[in-house]
Motif scaffolding. Sequence first.
Motif, PDB file in Angstrom:
ATOM      1  N   UNK A   1      37.188  46.494  46.533  1.00 17.01           N
ATOM      2  CA  UNK A   1      36.020  45.624  46.575  1.00 17.01           C
ATOM      3  C   UNK A   1      36.246  44.331  46.210  1.00 17.01           C
ATOM      4  N   UNK A   2      35.248  43.347  46.692  1.00  8.04           N
ATOM      5  CA  UNK A   2      35.571  41.930  46.288  1.00  8.04           C
ATOM      6  C   UNK A   2      35.283  41.632  44.951  1.00  8.04           C
ATOM      7  N   UNK A   3      36.451  41.962  43.983  1.00  7.06           N
ATOM      8  CA  UNK A   3      36.666  41.670  42.564  1.00  7.06           C
ATOM      9  C   UNK A   3      37.974  40.812  42.449  1.00  7.06           C
ATOM     10  N   UNK A   4      38.442  40.925  41.338  1.00  2.00           N
ATOM     11  CA  UNK A   4      39.517  40.079  41.131  1.00  2.00           C
ATOM     12  C   UNK A   4      40.776  40.943  41.801  1.00  2.00           C
ATOM     13  N   UNK A   5      41.506  40.226  42.782  1.00  2.00           N
ATOM     14  CA  UNK A   5      42.454  41.019  43.371  1.00  2.00           C
ATOM     15  C   UNK A   5      44.152  39.875  43.425  1.00  2.00           C
ATOM     16  N   UNK A   6      45.026  40.552  43.296  1.00  2.00           N
ATOM     17  CA  UNK A   6      46.218  39.954  44.016  1.00  2.00           C
ATOM     18  C   UNK A   6      46.925  40.814  45.200  1.00  2.00           C
ATOM     19  N   UNK A   7      47.398  40.278  46.240  1.00  2.00           N
ATOM     20  CA  UNK A   7      48.066  40.741  47.198  1.00  2.00           C
ATOM     21  C   UNK A   7      49.608  40.295  47.001  1.00  2.00           C
TER      22      UNK A   7
ATOM     23  N   UNK B   1      46.303  31.073  35.693  1.00  2.00           N
ATOM     24  CA  UNK B   1      45.289  32.355  36.033  1.00  2.00           C
ATOM     25  C   UNK B   1      46.230  33.266  36.793  1.00  2.00           C
ATOM     26  N   UNK B   2      47.104  33.007  37.826  1.00  2.00           N
ATOM     27  CA  UNK B   2      47.693  33.811  38.602  1.00  2.00           C
ATOM     28  C   UNK B   2      48.344  34.671  37.744  1.00  2.00           C
TER      29      UNK B   2
ATOM     30  N   UNK C   1      51.639  45.138  48.398  1.00  2.00           N
ATOM     31  CA  UNK C   1      50.438  45.979  47.474  1.00  2.00           C
ATOM     32  C   UNK C   1      49.240  45.163  47.138  1.00  2.00           C
ATOM     33  N   UNK C   2      48.140  45.762  47.135  1.00  2.00           N
ATOM     34  CA  UNK C   2      46.753  45.219  46.885  1.00  2.00           C
ATOM     35  C   UNK C   2      46.427  45.655  45.451  1.00  2.00           C
ATOM     36  N   UNK C   3      46.285  44.527  44.421  1.00  2.00           N
ATOM     37  CA  UNK C   3      46.193  45.015  43.078  1.00  2.00           C
ATOM     38  C   UNK C   3      44.931  44.601  42.455  1.00  2.00           C
ATOM     39  N   UNK C   4      43.942  45.410  41.804  1.00  2.00           N
ATOM     40  CA  UNK C   4      43.119  44.931  40.985  1.00  2.00           C
ATOM     41  C   UNK C   4      43.320  45.723  39.654  1.00  2.00           C
ATOM     42  N   UNK C   5      42.586  45.246  38.681  1.00  2.00           N
ATOM     43  CA  UNK C   5      42.739  45.629  37.283  1.00  2.00           C
ATOM     44  C   UNK C   5      42.934  47.207  37.269  1.00  2.00           C
ATOM     45  N   UNK C   6      42.062  47.956  37.979  1.00  2.00           N
ATOM     46  CA  UNK C   6      42.373  49.358  37.942  1.00  2.00           C
ATOM     47  C   UNK C   6      43.035  50.135  39.125  1.00  2.00           C
TER      48      UNK C   6
ATOM     49  N   UNK D   1      48.048  41.187  33.455  1.00  2.00           N
ATOM     50  CA  UNK D   1      47.044  41.906  33.101  1.00  2.00           C
ATOM     51  C   UNK D   1      46.872  43.377  34.003  1.00  2.00           C
ATOM     52  N   UNK D   2      47.417  42.897  35.321  1.00  2.00           N
ATOM     53  CA  UNK D   2      47.286  43.769  36.370  1.00  2.00           C
ATOM     54  C   UNK D   2      48.827  44.907  36.356  1.00  2.00           C
ATOM     55  N   UNK D   3      49.560  44.276  35.340  1.00  2.00           N
ATOM     56  CA  UNK D   3      50.995  44.792  35.206  1.00  2.00           C
ATOM     57  C   UNK D   3      51.638  44.943  36.681  1.00  2.00           C
ATOM     58  N   UNK D   4      51.911  43.663  37.194  1.00  2.00           N
ATOM     59  CA  UNK D   4      52.354  43.383  38.600  1.00  2.00           C
ATOM     60  C   UNK D   4      53.800  42.511  38.203  1.00  2.00           C
ATOM     61  N   UNK D   5      54.795  43.309  38.646  1.00  3.61           N
ATOM     62  CA  UNK D   5      56.101  42.699  38.549  1.00  3.61           C
ATOM     63  C   UNK D   5      56.441  41.510  39.499  1.00  3.61           C
TER      64      UNK D   5
END
Length: 224
Positions: A46-52, A199-200, A92-97, A206-210
């Motif tokens: 969904x259009x929320x905080x994301x990282x690709x 921020x990034x 990978x498409x990451x959100x907080x959850x 927060x998203x536990x992204x390595x």
Amino acid sequence: MTARDAAVEALLKSMQTSEAAVHAAMQVNVRALMDAVGAIADHYTPPTERLVVFRCRYVEAREDLREEMHDCDDPECPGMGPALIPELAQVEVHTATTTHALAPGGVDGDWWELAVSTWLGLREAVSMMTVDLVGGGLVIDPDNYVYASWLGEHCPDVGPLPERLLDFSASTTQAAEDHDPFAALLEDDSRYLDAAEEVLLSRMDAFKVDPPSIPSHDPDEPCC
């Protein structure tokens, strides 16, 4: 004004016009590439905080490319390293959850092909703009147009800092005729880049992204 002076002035104006056209084309290209990253994120989240996140692996180059390389132990030495080149391995498409991973040969089909084209396009565009080596691992904030890239290895003592970070947000809007939308991208002391990096990296944590790279040595070994 002599005929020679007029010819020189005309040539300078022609060069300036050509340079402006190149910048405009680059701006359109970057906007399209970042929009493609956003489209991938929209498809899976969904259009929320994301990282690709784009992760690569290193594979042997073709025989015709190996002859132009030498073994200097740097997998990303431009044209002169060992016969290894980066190849996109996973997106990978990451959100907080949630996390959705795309990989070749999976069910994502056309979306994987779009991801590969976008990865190649972004690396080429940034390489052209910065005239510098561009890492194969990318982390993109598609909603704020922030781009970060990593080389194949990072120092665990320093942390997962990107080797290149760019804020493309200003480059996605219509710029004034006398404004170079890419000039600010090369200012290392830019406050905007510092804020974007904070921020990034905080979102990665927060998203536990390595980071899309591997440690260059064990944490208990001295830093090279």
